[in-house]
Motif scaffolding. Structure first.
Motif, PDB file in Angstrom:
ATOM      1  N   ALA A 145       0.824  -1.208   0.000  1.00  0.00           N
ATOM      2  CA  ALA A 145       0.000   0.000   0.000  1.00  0.00           C
ATOM      3  C   ALA A 145       0.861   1.262   0.000  1.00  0.00           C
ATOM      4  O   ALA A 145       0.584   2.218  -0.729  1.00  0.00           O
ATOM      5  N   ARG A 146       1.923   1.260   0.780  1.00  0.00           N
ATOM      6  CA  ARG A 146       2.795   2.431   0.846  1.00  0.00           C
ATOM      7  C   ARG A 146       3.444   2.714  -0.508  1.00  0.00           C
ATOM      8  O   ARG A 146       3.538   3.860  -0.947  1.00  0.00           O
ATOM      9  N   ASP A 147       3.862   1.662  -1.209  1.00  0.00           N
ATOM     10  CA  ASP A 147       4.475   1.825  -2.534  1.00  0.00           C
ATOM     11  C   ASP A 147       3.475   2.383  -3.545  1.00  0.00           C
ATOM     12  O   ASP A 147       3.817   3.228  -4.364  1.00  0.00           O
ATOM     13  N   VAL A 148       2.226   1.878  -3.501  1.00  0.00           N
ATOM     14  CA  VAL A 148       1.203   2.352  -4.426  1.00  0.00           C
ATOM     15  C   VAL A 148       0.896   3.825  -4.154  1.00  0.00           C
ATOM     16  O   VAL A 148       0.789   4.636  -5.078  1.00  0.00           O
ATOM     17  N   MET A 149       0.784   4.184  -2.878  1.00  0.00           N
ATOM     18  CA  MET A 149       0.508   5.579  -2.528  1.00  0.00           C
ATOM     19  C   MET A 149       1.651   6.488  -2.963  1.00  0.00           C
ATOM     20  O   MET A 149       1.427   7.593  -3.454  1.00  0.00           O
ATOM     21  N   THR A 150       2.877   6.030  -2.823  1.00  0.00           N
ATOM     22  CA  THR A 150       4.031   6.807  -3.264  1.00  0.00           C
ATOM     23  C   THR A 150       4.023   6.964  -4.781  1.00  0.00           C
ATOM     24  O   THR A 150       4.281   8.046  -5.311  1.00  0.00           O
ATOM     25  N   ARG A 151       3.685   5.895  -5.487  1.00  0.00           N
ATOM     26  CA  ARG A 151       3.656   5.936  -6.952  1.00  0.00           C
ATOM     27  C   ARG A 151       2.700   7.001  -7.468  1.00  0.00           C
ATOM     28  O   ARG A 151       2.990   7.699  -8.428  1.00  0.00           O
ATOM     29  N   THR A 175      -3.878 -10.777  -0.362  1.00  0.00           N
ATOM     30  CA  THR A 175      -4.398 -10.099   0.817  1.00  0.00           C
ATOM     31  C   THR A 175      -3.676 -10.617   2.052  1.00  0.00           C
ATOM     32  O   THR A 175      -3.180 -11.741   2.066  1.00  0.00           O
ATOM     33  N   HIS A 176      -3.635  -9.792   3.053  1.00  0.00           N
ATOM     34  CA  HIS A 176      -2.980 -10.093   4.339  1.00  0.00           C
ATOM     35  C   HIS A 176      -1.528 -10.471   4.163  1.00  0.00           C
ATOM     36  O   HIS A 176      -1.169 -11.624   4.307  1.00  0.00           O
ATOM     37  N   PRO A 177      -0.637  -9.615   3.859  1.00  0.00           N
ATOM     38  CA  PRO A 177      -0.805  -8.186   3.586  1.00  0.00           C
ATOM     39  C   PRO A 177      -1.204  -7.941   2.128  1.00  0.00           C
ATOM     40  O   PRO A 177      -0.934  -8.759   1.248  1.00  0.00           O
ATOM     41  N   ASN A 178      -1.840  -6.794   1.915  1.00  0.00           N
ATOM     42  CA  ASN A 178      -2.270  -6.435   0.561  1.00  0.00           C
ATOM     43  C   ASN A 178      -1.063  -6.163  -0.325  1.00  0.00           C
ATOM     44  O   ASN A 178      -0.150  -5.445   0.052  1.00  0.00           O
ATOM     45  N   ARG A 179      -1.099  -6.744  -1.530  1.00  0.00           N
ATOM     46  CA  ARG A 179      -0.047  -6.523  -2.523  1.00  0.00           C
ATOM     47  C   ARG A 179      -0.700  -6.369  -3.892  1.00  0.00           C
ATOM     48  O   ARG A 179      -1.604  -7.121  -4.246  1.00  0.00           O
ATOM     49  N   TRP A 180      -0.231  -5.386  -4.633  1.00  0.00           N
ATOM     50  CA  TRP A 180      -0.703  -5.138  -5.990  1.00  0.00           C
ATOM     51  C   TRP A 180       0.416  -5.484  -6.953  1.00  0.00           C
ATOM     52  O   TRP A 180       1.575  -5.140  -6.712  1.00  0.00           O
ATOM     53  N   ARG A 181       0.074  -6.143  -8.067  1.00  0.00           N
ATOM     54  CA  ARG A 181       1.075  -6.445  -9.091  1.00  0.00           C
ATOM     55  C   ARG A 181       1.270  -5.226  -9.960  1.00  0.00           C
ATOM     56  O   ARG A 181       0.310  -4.568 -10.370  1.00  0.00           O
ATOM     57  N   LEU A 182       2.519  -4.920 -10.274  1.00  0.00           N
ATOM     58  CA  LEU A 182       2.848  -3.744 -11.058  1.00  0.00           C
ATOM     59  C   LEU A 182       2.224  -3.800 -12.449  1.00  0.00           C
ATOM     60  O   LEU A 182       1.723  -2.795 -12.944  1.00  0.00           O
ATOM     61  N   ASP A 183       2.200  -4.966 -13.083  1.00  0.00           N
ATOM     62  CA  ASP A 183       1.634  -5.040 -14.430  1.00  0.00           C
ATOM     63  C   ASP A 183       0.139  -4.723 -14.432  1.00  0.00           C
ATOM     64  O   ASP A 183      -0.372  -4.094 -15.352  1.00  0.00           O
ATOM     65  N   GLU A 237      -3.527   2.061 -15.298  1.00  0.00           N
ATOM     66  CA  GLU A 237      -3.104   3.418 -15.674  1.00  0.00           C
ATOM     67  C   GLU A 237      -3.404   3.680 -17.157  1.00  0.00           C
ATOM     68  O   GLU A 237      -3.899   4.750 -17.508  1.00  0.00           O
ATOM     69  N   GLU A 238      -3.090   2.709 -18.010  1.00  0.00           N
ATOM     70  CA  GLU A 238      -3.353   2.866 -19.446  1.00  0.00           C
ATOM     71  C   GLU A 238      -4.845   3.066 -19.706  1.00  0.00           C
ATOM     72  O   GLU A 238      -5.241   3.896 -20.521  1.00  0.00           O
ATOM     73  N   LYS A 239      -5.666   2.287 -19.019  1.00  0.00           N
ATOM     74  CA  LYS A 239      -7.120   2.398 -19.183  1.00  0.00           C
ATOM     75  C   LYS A 239      -7.601   3.778 -18.750  1.00  0.00           C
ATOM     76  O   LYS A 239      -8.402   4.410 -19.431  1.00  0.00           O
ATOM     77  N   ARG A 240      -7.093   4.261 -17.619  1.00  0.00           N
ATOM     78  CA  ARG A 240      -7.494   5.591 -17.117  1.00  0.00           C
ATOM     79  C   ARG A 240      -7.044   6.694 -18.070  1.00  0.00           C
ATOM     80  O   ARG A 240      -7.773   7.658 -18.297  1.00  0.00           O
TER      81      ARG A 240
END
Length: 102
Positions: free
Chosen positions: A20-26, A50-58, A64-67
């Protein structure tokens, strides 16, 4: 994890996981707004772990591309078909009218 990740960490974004911290920083989100945004599944894709939450960069890159595509489409809709381009001041909200003093 340090942001941005070093190229030596992994070249394949499928193998880079962000907490979460990495995503917020990004995305430049503060702590409060960042956690609110990360809980909003209509805004941000769900974490892959989940537990802990992790998002894949791809997956974040695809999101981001969609947005960006949606933002470009919205900008295209704002442009009048008979005009090539609008100036920035024409796209911004107009100031409120002021009373003329007597």
């Amino acid at each position: 994890m340090q942001w941005p990740p070093d190229a030596s960490d992994s070249d394949d974004p499928r193998h880079v996981f962000l907490d979460a911290r990495d995503v917020m920083t990004r995305y430049g989100w503060g702590k409060t707004k960042g956690y609110q945004n990360l809980k909003d599944r209509e805004l941000v894709p769900p974490p892959v772990m989940t537990h802990p939450n992790r998002w894949r960069l791809d997956q974040l890159l695809a999101w981001e591309e969609k947005r960006m595509a949606l933002a470009e489409a919205a900008q295209g809709a704002l442009l009048a078909p008979d005009r090539e381009e609008l100036t920035l001041t024409e796209l911004l909200p107009q100031p409120k009218s002021r009373r003329q003093s007597a």
